[in-house]
Design an enzyme around this catalytic site. Structure first.
Site, PDB file in Angstrom:
ATOM      1  N   HIS A   1      55.939  16.385  85.116  1.00 23.01           N
ATOM      2  CA  HIS A   1      56.045  16.515  83.661  1.00 23.01           C
ATOM      3  C   HIS A   1      54.803  15.962  82.973  1.00 23.01           C
ATOM      4  O   HIS A   1      54.305  16.543  81.997  1.00 23.01           O
ATOM      5  CB  HIS A   1      57.310  15.787  83.195  1.00 23.01           C
ATOM      6  CG  HIS A   1      57.526  15.811  81.729  1.00 23.01           C
ATOM      7  ND1 HIS A   1      57.388  14.690  80.940  1.00 23.01           N
ATOM      8  CD2 HIS A   1      57.864  16.816  80.884  1.00 23.01           C
ATOM      9  CE1 HIS A   1      57.641  14.998  79.685  1.00 23.01           C
ATOM     10  NE2 HIS A   1      57.937  16.285  79.618  1.00 23.01           N
TER      11      HIS A   1
ATOM     12  N   GLU B   1      52.045  18.485  83.266  1.00 27.35           N
ATOM     13  CA  GLU B   1      52.262  19.571  82.297  1.00 27.35           C
ATOM     14  C   GLU B   1      51.728  19.179  80.917  1.00 27.35           C
ATOM     15  O   GLU B   1      51.082  19.971  80.237  1.00 27.35           O
ATOM     16  CB  GLU B   1      53.749  19.903  82.234  1.00 27.35           C
ATOM     17  CG  GLU B   1      54.130  20.903  81.154  1.00 27.35           C
ATOM     18  CD  GLU B   1      55.345  20.460  80.365  1.00 27.35           C
ATOM     19  OE1 GLU B   1      55.257  20.391  79.114  1.00 27.35           O
ATOM     20  OE2 GLU B   1      56.398  20.193  80.987  1.00 27.35           O
ATOM     21  N   HIS B   2      52.007  17.943  80.499  1.00 27.29           N
ATOM     22  CA  HIS B   2      51.489  17.456  79.214  1.00 27.29           C
ATOM     23  C   HIS B   2      49.964  17.364  79.231  1.00 27.29           C
ATOM     24  O   HIS B   2      49.291  17.794  78.279  1.00 27.29           O
ATOM     25  CB  HIS B   2      52.070  16.073  78.899  1.00 27.29           C
ATOM     26  CG  HIS B   2      53.416  16.110  78.267  1.00 27.29           C
ATOM     27  ND1 HIS B   2      53.699  15.498  77.075  1.00 27.29           N
ATOM     28  CD2 HIS B   2      54.586  16.692  78.661  1.00 27.29           C
ATOM     29  CE1 HIS B   2      54.969  15.685  76.755  1.00 27.29           C
ATOM     30  NE2 HIS B   2      55.535  16.401  77.714  1.00 27.29           N
TER      31      HIS B   2
ATOM     32  N   GLU C   1      59.440   9.763  74.591  1.00 30.76           N
ATOM     33  CA  GLU C   1      60.375  10.836  74.929  1.00 30.76           C
ATOM     34  C   GLU C   1      61.526  10.295  75.780  1.00 30.76           C
ATOM     35  O   GLU C   1      62.688  10.672  75.596  1.00 30.76           O
ATOM     36  CB  GLU C   1      59.623  11.947  75.670  1.00 30.76           C
ATOM     37  CG  GLU C   1      60.428  13.203  75.898  1.00 30.76           C
ATOM     38  CD  GLU C   1      59.626  14.299  76.589  1.00 30.76           C
ATOM     39  OE1 GLU C   1      60.222  15.349  76.887  1.00 30.76           O
ATOM     40  OE2 GLU C   1      58.407  14.107  76.833  1.00 30.76           O
TER      41      GLU C   1
END
Length: 423
Positions: free
Chosen positions: A47, A50-51, A127
Site C-alpha cells: 500500500h 502504491e502511494h 489513514e
C-alpha cells in the site's frame, strides 16, 4: 465489443476491449501482488508503494503527475488489495498516450524521495488512525485476522504505524523488484482505444519489467476463533466468517447464488427475516470473497446490545434453513442479479476494465460473457443448497465483535456454538 490479448516476449500481458461508442478510455497497470506477498517486516509496504508511485519520478514531480492528467480533464488513481495492486487513469481518447506515459513513468522511474516518503508515511499513519475510528472497517480487519491467523493474507492492507514508518527507499525498491515482474503484470485498457497502439506503447514503455515470475505467496489456511473488543459505540457490530471457495473452484457460482439468496439485497432472507420481520437491526448482509487458493464467506450486522444474541440465533437459523428449503424463485432472482451486474459493466469503461483485468489475473485469460452466463445459468436449487451445506461444514467459524457492554463474549459464543451445531 472485442477483447484482444497480446503477450509480450517479456511475459507482460496486454488486454483491451474496444468500446467504439465511447469518447473516453480507462487504462491501467495491474500487478498480481498485494498485501499477502509481504514478509512480516514488510507489513503495509504494498500500500505504501502504491502511494509513493504518485510522489515523483525522475521526470516528473508529484504535482506534475497530477497536473498533466487533470489538465486534459482526466483522473488518476490506484488501489491495493490482498492479491493485487492496480494503477489506472481515465482520459479522453486523444489523451490515451499521455495516460500510458504517466502510468509507465510512475512505475518504471519512481524517485522514492526520502522527504516525500516521510510525509507519505505520516499520511498513511493518519489513514490507519481513521480506520480505527470506523467500526465497520475495523471489524472486517479483525475478522480477516481471525480467519487467517499469523498469515499475510490475514494482515491488514494498511500495515501498522511501526511497520509503515520502518520502510525506507531501498526496501521499497527491493519489494518492487521482487514482485513487479512482467509475467505477473498486465496493461489493460477499455473504451476508445486501439489494441495495436496500446501494445506498441506497452512494449516500449514497460521494457524494464522482465521475468521470471514473482515468488508465490504462502498457502492460506483458514483458522477461525473469536475476537471481542469493547468499544464506546452506540451499536454492537458483529461479523461471522466461514471458509469459502477459491476463485477457480467449479462450485463457486453455486456458492455465490447461495450467498446472494441469503444476504445479497433487500429481498434476501437475512434482510427480510432479521430486519423486516423482527426489527432486530438496521443493516445486515452477507458476501463471499474468493481468493486464488481459498475464500471467505462473511455475514455482518449492526444492532443494539440487547438484541445481539437473538439476532445471531435468527441469522444462523436462516443459514441452516436455506440449505434445506432455498427455492427456485430465489435462485432465479439471484442469477438475474448476477447477470445484470455483468452486463451493466459493459456500459462503463472503468467497470469493464476492472472486469477483464481481474479475469486475466485469476484465470490467465478474459472470460467471454457467454461463458460466465452459462455457468450462472447452470446453478440449480440443488447445487446452491449443497454449496450452503458445504459452507456450514467447512470448519470452525471466525467471529469478530465490537461494541458496548459485557455481553459481547456471550453473543460470540452463541454464534460459534450454533454454527458448530448446524454443521
Amino acid at each position: 465489443m472485442t477483447v484482444e490479448v497480446t503477450r509480450l516476449a517479456s511475459g507482460l500481458s496486454v488486454v483491451t476491449d474496444r468500446m467504439p461508442h465511447l469518447e473516453s478510455a480507462t487504462l491501467g497497470v495491474w500487478v498480481g501482488a498485494g498485501s499477502r506477498n509481504e514478509t512480516p517486516d514488510e507489513h503495509g509496504i504494498s500500500h505504501l508503494l502504491e502511494h509513493m508511485a504518485f510522489k515523483g519520478t525522475t521526470r516528473r514531480t508529484s504535482r506534475q503527475i497530477a497536473e498533466e492528467i487533470e489538465a486534459v480533464g482526466g483522473d488518476l488513481n490506484a488501489s491495493t488489495s490482498v492479491e493485487s495492486t492496480a494503477y489506472f487513469a481515465r482520459v479522453l481518447k486523444a489523451d490515451v498516450p499521455l495516460a500510458l506515459d504517466v502510468l509507465s513513468d510512475i512505475l518504471t522511474e519512481p524517485a522514492f524521495d526520502a522527504e516525500e516518503l516521510r510525509r507519505e508515511q505520516n499520511v498513511i499513519v493518519q489513514e490507519i488512525g481513521a480506520k480505527e475510528d470506523d467500526p465497520d472497517d475495523l471489524l472486517f480487519e479483525r475478522l480477516q485476522e481471525i480467519a487467517f491467523p499469523k498469515q499475510a493474507v490475514g494482515r491488514s492492507i494498511l500495515g501498522t504505524p511501526e511497520t509503515v514508518r520502518s520502510v525506507n527507499s531501498a526496501r521499497l525498491r527491493g519489494y518492487l523488484s521482487r514482485n513487479y515482474r512482467a509475467p505477473g503484470m498486465l496493461v489493460a485498457a477499455a473504451g476508445a482505444i486501439e489494441h495495436a497502439a496500446i501494445v506498441a506503447d506497452a512494449e516500449k514503455r514497460f521494457a524494464s519489467f522482465v521475468g521470471p515470475a514473482a515468488p508465490a505467496p504462502e498457502q492460506a489456511h483458514f483458522g477461525g476463533g473469536t475476537k471481542v473488543e469493547t468499544r464506546d459505540l452506540e451499536q454492537v457490530h458483529i461479523a461471522l466468517a466461514l471458509q469459502g471457495l477459491p476463485v477457480r473452484d467449479e462450485k463457486l457460482y453455486s456458492l455465490q447464488v447461495f450467498t446472494s439468496v441469503l444476504g445479497g439485497g433487500m429481498s434476501s432472507r437475512l434482510f427480510q427475516e432479521v430486519r423486516e420481520n423482527r426489527g432486530l437491526c438496521y443493516a445486515i448482509h452477507a458476501f463471499h470473497m474468493p481468493y486464488s487458493d481459498t475464500g471467505l464467506f462473511a455475514l455482518y450486522a449492526g444492532t443494539d446490545e440487547a438484541d445481539a444474541p437473538e439476532l445471531m440465533r435468527v441469522a444462523i437459523d436462516q443459514i441452516t434453513i436455506a440449505t434445506e428449503d432455498l427455492n427456485e424463485a430465489e435462485v432465479a432472482r439471484a442469477k438475474a442479479q448476477m447477470k445484470a451486474s455483468l452486463l451493466m459493466a459493459l456500459e462503463s469503461s472503468e467497470a469493464r476494465l476492472g472486469q477483464i483485468a481481474r479475469q486475466m489475473l485469476s484465470y490467465g485469460r478474459p472470460i467471454p460473457l457467454d461463458e460466465i452466463v452459462a455457468k450462472v445459468e447452470a446453478v440449480t436449487v440443488a447445487s446452491a443448497r449443497a454449496a450452503g451445506r458445504a459452507l456450514i461444514a467447512s470448519g470452525r467459524p471466525a467471529i469478530a465483535a465490537l461494541g458496548p457492554g459485557n455481553g459481547l463474549e456471550s453473543t460470540a459464543a452463541i454464534a460459534e456454538s450454533l454454527v458448530r451445531r448446524a454443521a
